[in-house]
Design a protein around this motif. Sequence first.
Motif, PDB file in Angstrom:
ATOM      1  N   ASN A 144       4.226  -4.832  -9.909  1.00  0.00           N
ATOM      2  CA  ASN A 144       3.038  -4.768  -9.070  1.00  0.00           C
ATOM      3  C   ASN A 144       1.849  -4.397  -9.940  1.00  0.00           C
ATOM      4  OD1 ASN A 144       4.045  -5.192  -6.294  1.00  0.00           O
ATOM      5  ND2 ASN A 144       5.251  -3.375  -6.717  1.00  0.00           N
ATOM      6  N   TYR A 145       0.667  -4.745  -9.478  1.00  0.00           N
ATOM      7  CA  TYR A 145      -0.559  -4.452 -10.213  1.00  0.00           C
ATOM      8  C   TYR A 145      -1.451  -3.565  -9.357  1.00  0.00           C
ATOM      9  CZ  TYR A 145       0.931  -8.272 -13.224  1.00  0.00           C
ATOM     10  OH  TYR A 145       1.654  -9.084 -14.069  1.00  0.00           O
ATOM     11  N   SER A 146      -1.810  -2.414  -9.890  1.00  0.00           N
ATOM     12  CA  SER A 146      -2.680  -1.493  -9.171  1.00  0.00           C
ATOM     13  C   SER A 146      -4.103  -2.036  -9.195  1.00  0.00           C
ATOM     14  CB  SER A 146      -2.625  -0.112  -9.829  1.00  0.00           C
ATOM     15  OG  SER A 146      -3.546   0.767  -9.221  1.00  0.00           O
ATOM     16  N   ILE A 147      -4.649  -2.340  -8.018  1.00  0.00           N
ATOM     17  CA  ILE A 147      -5.980  -2.954  -7.953  1.00  0.00           C
ATOM     18  C   ILE A 147      -7.006  -2.073  -7.262  1.00  0.00           C
ATOM     19  CG2 ILE A 147      -5.025  -5.280  -7.971  1.00  0.00           C
ATOM     20  CD1 ILE A 147      -5.684  -5.389  -4.939  1.00  0.00           C
ATOM     21  N   GLY A 148      -6.582  -0.929  -6.710  1.00  0.00           N
ATOM     22  CA  GLY A 148      -7.553  -0.068  -6.049  1.00  0.00           C
ATOM     23  C   GLY A 148      -6.923   1.150  -5.419  1.00  0.00           C
ATOM     24  N   THR A 149      -7.767   2.101  -5.061  1.00  0.00           N
ATOM     25  CA  THR A 149      -7.313   3.323  -4.387  1.00  0.00           C
ATOM     26  C   THR A 149      -8.226   3.610  -3.199  1.00  0.00           C
ATOM     27  OG1 THR A 149      -8.658   4.726  -5.849  1.00  0.00           O
ATOM     28  CG2 THR A 149      -6.364   4.341  -6.483  1.00  0.00           C
ATOM     29  N   VAL A 150      -7.649   4.199  -2.156  1.00  0.00           N
ATOM     30  CA  VAL A 150      -8.382   4.636  -0.972  1.00  0.00           C
ATOM     31  C   VAL A 150      -8.142   6.131  -0.819  1.00  0.00           C
ATOM     32  CG1 VAL A 150      -8.742   4.324   1.493  1.00  0.00           C
ATOM     33  CG2 VAL A 150      -7.988   2.384   0.093  1.00  0.00           C
ATOM     34  N   THR A 151      -9.205   6.917  -0.806  1.00  0.00           N
ATOM     35  CA  THR A 151      -9.096   8.373  -0.753  1.00  0.00           C
ATOM     36  C   THR A 151      -9.824   8.910   0.470  1.00  0.00           C
ATOM     37  OG1 THR A 151      -9.077   8.436  -3.186  1.00  0.00           O
ATOM     38  CG2 THR A 151      -9.469  10.507  -2.028  1.00  0.00           C
ATOM     39  N   TYR A 152      -9.140   9.790   1.197  1.00  0.00           N
ATOM     40  CA  TYR A 152      -9.728  10.460   2.361  1.00  0.00           C
ATOM     41  C   TYR A 152      -9.990  11.917   1.992  1.00  0.00           C
ATOM     42  CZ  TYR A 152      -8.362   6.452   5.223  1.00  0.00           C
ATOM     43  OH  TYR A 152      -8.231   5.190   5.755  1.00  0.00           O
ATOM     44  N   GLU A 153     -11.195  12.391   2.302  1.00  0.00           N
ATOM     45  CA  GLU A 153     -11.567  13.764   1.966  1.00  0.00           C
ATOM     46  C   GLU A 153     -10.843  14.753   2.883  1.00  0.00           C
ATOM     47  OE1 GLU A 153     -15.719  14.416   1.903  1.00  0.00           O
ATOM     48  OE2 GLU A 153     -16.164  12.658   0.656  1.00  0.00           O
ATOM     49  N   LEU A 154     -10.423  15.859   2.299  1.00  0.00           N
ATOM     50  CA  LEU A 154      -9.760  16.913   3.069  1.00  0.00           C
ATOM     51  C   LEU A 154     -10.766  17.611   3.981  1.00  0.00           C
ATOM     52  CD1 LEU A 154      -7.512  18.524   0.300  1.00  0.00           C
ATOM     53  CD2 LEU A 154      -6.743  17.114   2.204  1.00  0.00           C
TER      54      LEU A 154
ATOM     55  N   LEU B 189       0.871  -1.180   0.000  1.00  0.00           N
ATOM     56  CA  LEU B 189       0.000   0.000   0.000  1.00  0.00           C
ATOM     57  C   LEU B 189       0.898   1.216   0.000  1.00  0.00           C
ATOM     58  CD1 LEU B 189      -3.011   1.079   0.443  1.00  0.00           C
ATOM     59  CD2 LEU B 189      -2.339   1.283   2.842  1.00  0.00           C
ATOM     60  N   ARG B 190       0.651   2.163  -0.902  1.00  0.00           N
ATOM     61  CA  ARG B 190       1.487   3.364  -1.008  1.00  0.00           C
ATOM     62  C   ARG B 190       0.614   4.603  -0.902  1.00  0.00           C
ATOM     63  NH1 ARG B 190       6.347   4.191  -5.176  1.00  0.00           N
ATOM     64  NH2 ARG B 190       7.304   3.040  -3.456  1.00  0.00           N
ATOM     65  N   SER B 191       1.061   5.576  -0.097  1.00  0.00           N
ATOM     66  CA  SER B 191       0.321   6.823   0.091  1.00  0.00           C
ATOM     67  C   SER B 191       0.961   7.944  -0.702  1.00  0.00           C
ATOM     68  CB  SER B 191       0.304   7.204   1.575  1.00  0.00           C
ATOM     69  OG  SER B 191       1.580   7.694   1.969  1.00  0.00           O
ATOM     70  N   ASN B 192       0.203   9.030  -0.879  1.00  0.00           N
ATOM     71  CA  ASN B 192       0.784  10.225  -1.459  1.00  0.00           C
ATOM     72  C   ASN B 192       1.453  11.053  -0.368  1.00  0.00           C
ATOM     73  OD1 ASN B 192      -1.391  11.267  -0.092  1.00  0.00           O
ATOM     74  ND2 ASN B 192      -2.336  12.269  -1.852  1.00  0.00           N
ATOM     75  N   PHE B 193       1.933  12.243  -0.705  1.00  0.00           N
ATOM     76  CA  PHE B 193       2.698  13.042   0.246  1.00  0.00           C
ATOM     77  C   PHE B 193       1.858  13.483   1.440  1.00  0.00           C
ATOM     78  CE2 PHE B 193       4.265  17.237   1.693  1.00  0.00           C
ATOM     79  CZ  PHE B 193       5.527  16.852   2.124  1.00  0.00           C
ATOM     80  N   LEU B 194       0.575  13.828   1.205  1.00  0.00           N
ATOM     81  CA  LEU B 194      -0.302  14.317   2.268  1.00  0.00           C
ATOM     82  C   LEU B 194      -0.963  13.192   3.058  1.00  0.00           C
ATOM     83  CD1 LEU B 194      -2.111  17.287   0.463  1.00  0.00           C
ATOM     84  CD2 LEU B 194      -0.240  17.417   2.123  1.00  0.00           C
ATOM     85  N   GLY B 195      -0.860  11.977   2.577  1.00  0.00           N
ATOM     86  CA  GLY B 195      -1.530  10.872   3.250  1.00  0.00           C
ATOM     87  C   GLY B 195      -3.031  10.861   3.036  1.00  0.00           C
ATOM     88  N   THR B 196      -3.484  11.451   1.935  1.00  0.00           N
ATOM     89  CA  THR B 196      -4.911  11.513   1.644  1.00  0.00           C
ATOM     90  C   THR B 196      -5.339  10.510   0.580  1.00  0.00           C
ATOM     91  OG1 THR B 196      -4.505  13.257   0.011  1.00  0.00           O
ATOM     92  CG2 THR B 196      -5.055  13.943   2.260  1.00  0.00           C
ATOM     93  N   LYS B 197      -4.396   9.972  -0.171  1.00  0.00           N
ATOM     94  CA  LYS B 197      -4.724   9.000  -1.212  1.00  0.00           C
ATOM     95  C   LYS B 197      -3.738   7.837  -1.141  1.00  0.00           C
ATOM     96  CE  LYS B 197      -5.654   8.440  -6.154  1.00  0.00           C
ATOM     97  NZ  LYS B 197      -5.735   9.109  -7.473  1.00  0.00           N
ATOM     98  N   PHE B 198      -4.274   6.620  -1.172  1.00  0.00           N
ATOM     99  CA  PHE B 198      -3.474   5.400  -1.085  1.00  0.00           C
ATOM    100  C   PHE B 198      -3.784   4.516  -2.289  1.00  0.00           C
ATOM    101  CE2 PHE B 198      -3.996   7.075   3.098  1.00  0.00           C
ATOM    102  CZ  PHE B 198      -2.834   6.785   3.797  1.00  0.00           C
ATOM    103  N   THR B 199      -2.752   3.877  -2.801  1.00  0.00           N
ATOM    104  CA  THR B 199      -2.908   2.950  -3.913  1.00  0.00           C
ATOM    105  C   THR B 199      -2.534   1.555  -3.447  1.00  0.00           C
ATOM    106  OG1 THR B 199      -2.333   4.689  -5.487  1.00  0.00           O
ATOM    107  CG2 THR B 199      -2.283   2.432  -6.299  1.00  0.00           C
ATOM    108  N   VAL B 200      -3.408   0.579  -3.733  1.00  0.00           N
ATOM    109  CA  VAL B 200      -3.175  -0.812  -3.358  1.00  0.00           C
ATOM    110  C   VAL B 200      -2.557  -1.532  -4.553  1.00  0.00           C
ATOM    111  CG1 VAL B 200      -4.208  -2.935  -2.504  1.00  0.00           C
ATOM    112  CG2 VAL B 200      -5.171  -0.721  -1.826  1.00  0.00           C
TER     113      VAL B 200
END
Length: 412
Positions: free
Chosen positions: A233-243, A190-201
Motif C-alpha cells: 500500500n502507498y501512504s497518500i495522506g492523513t486525517v487528524t481530529y483535534e482532541l 483507511l486505518r485509524s490509530n487507537f484513539l480514533g484521532t488520526k487516520f492514514t489513507v
Amino acid sequence: MSLKSMMLELKEMKDGIGNISRRGGESKLWRSRTRSHVAPDRPPVESECVEQSPWANLPPELLLDIINRVEESETVWPARAAVVFCAAVCRSWREITKEIVKTPEQCGRLTFPISLKQPGPRESPIQCYIRRDRATSTYLLFYGLVPSEGESDKLLLAARKVRRATCTDFVISLAADDFARASYTYVGKLRSNFLGTKFTVYDSQPPCDTMIPSTTHRRFHSKQVSPRLPACNYSIGTVTYELNVLRTRGPRRMHCILHSIPVSAIQEGGTAPTPLALPQSFDDQFSPIPSSKVNGSQIDTSSPSLAVTPVFSAGSGEPLTLKNKSPRWHEQLQCWCLNFRGRVTVASVKNFQLVAAVEPAHNVSPEEQDKVILQFGKIGKDIFTMDYRYPLSAFQAFAICLSSFDTKPACE
C-alpha cells in the motif's frame, strides 16, 4: 445503420464478448461490475474470433465518428454504460475510446474505474451520496444527487469497517461484495490509530513516481497471489481530529494532509497528479509489470523495513493541507451552522466542509482559498451526501469521509 440500432447491437454483443474474452472464473465479476459500479479497467484477452469480426475492422474514421457520437450523447449513468461497451469490443475500439473519453477534471464525468482516482472538475463539484449499512458495517458510495427509486444509481466505491485490537480499518473496493485485499477490486484502505484521532489513507497504486510504498501493512503474503498484483500500500495522506480536552461545545476540528497532492496544484496554472491507468490495466495483460522504482532505484516489495512515510523529491513541493471550514453559531436555532447549499438537511457532528489551509507565501488566490473542496453531511437515516471537486479524487474524498464514521470520544 442508425446510431440507436448500432448501440443495441453492441449491448447484445457484450455478454458474448465477455464470455469469449475472459476466463470463466471472472464472468460473474464482469456481470456484477457492469450492473453495480464503474466498469473494470482490466482488458479482456481478445480472441481471434473477436479480432476478425467486422466490428474490429471498421475504418478508423468511421470508428472515431461512432465513438464520438456515443460519448457526446450518453452523458449520465446508466446510459453512459454504452461508452464502456464500446471500449469492451476489441483493442482498436478500446484505444480510440481512451483517446476520446476525457478525465473528470476536463469533462466532469466518471466513466472508467481510473476516473475514481483522478481529480474532479475545477468548477462545479461531482455530487454523490453514501449509504451506510449498520448490520454489515459497509458504506456504499453512489453517483447521484440523492437516492433514486428502484436502486438504479451507479455504485462507485464500497468500504467495509473492520475493527481490530489497536485500530480500525476501512477496506475500500470497487465491488460491494468483494473486499479481499488480494482481489483486483481492492483500491485502498483507511486505518485509524487507537484513539480514533488520526487516520492514514493508503492507495493500492503509487499516485506519483516519488512515493515510497508502505509494506509494513502488506495486503497479503507475496507467495499467495500472482506477482502481477501490487503487494503493498502507498501512504497518500492523513486525517487528524483535534482532541477536545475541555469538552467544549462545537463541531469536530480536523486537518487533512495530502502527501500525493502538492500545494502548487491549487495555485494559478497548477496541476494535480493524474494517474492514467489502474495497476492492472488493459495493456498490462500483454506485458509484464515492471519492478517498483523510486528515484531510479528498485524496491523490494516484500521487505518489511521500508518507511511508511512518503518521501518527496526536491521538485515535488509542500503537500496540500485541508481544514474544516469554521461554522457560525445560530442564536435562534441554538446550533452551529454551515451553508451546504441545500445538500445537507440533518444536523450532525459528522457534517463538515473542507477548504485549503494555506499561508500568504503560497500565493493562492482568495477565491481558491474560500472554495469548498469537499463537503459531507447527513440527509436522512444512514444517508449522507458527498460533493468533491479538484484537486481531490473520488477515492480520496471517500476515504476522508469514512474517517467521520469512526467513534471519536476524545474529540467530542
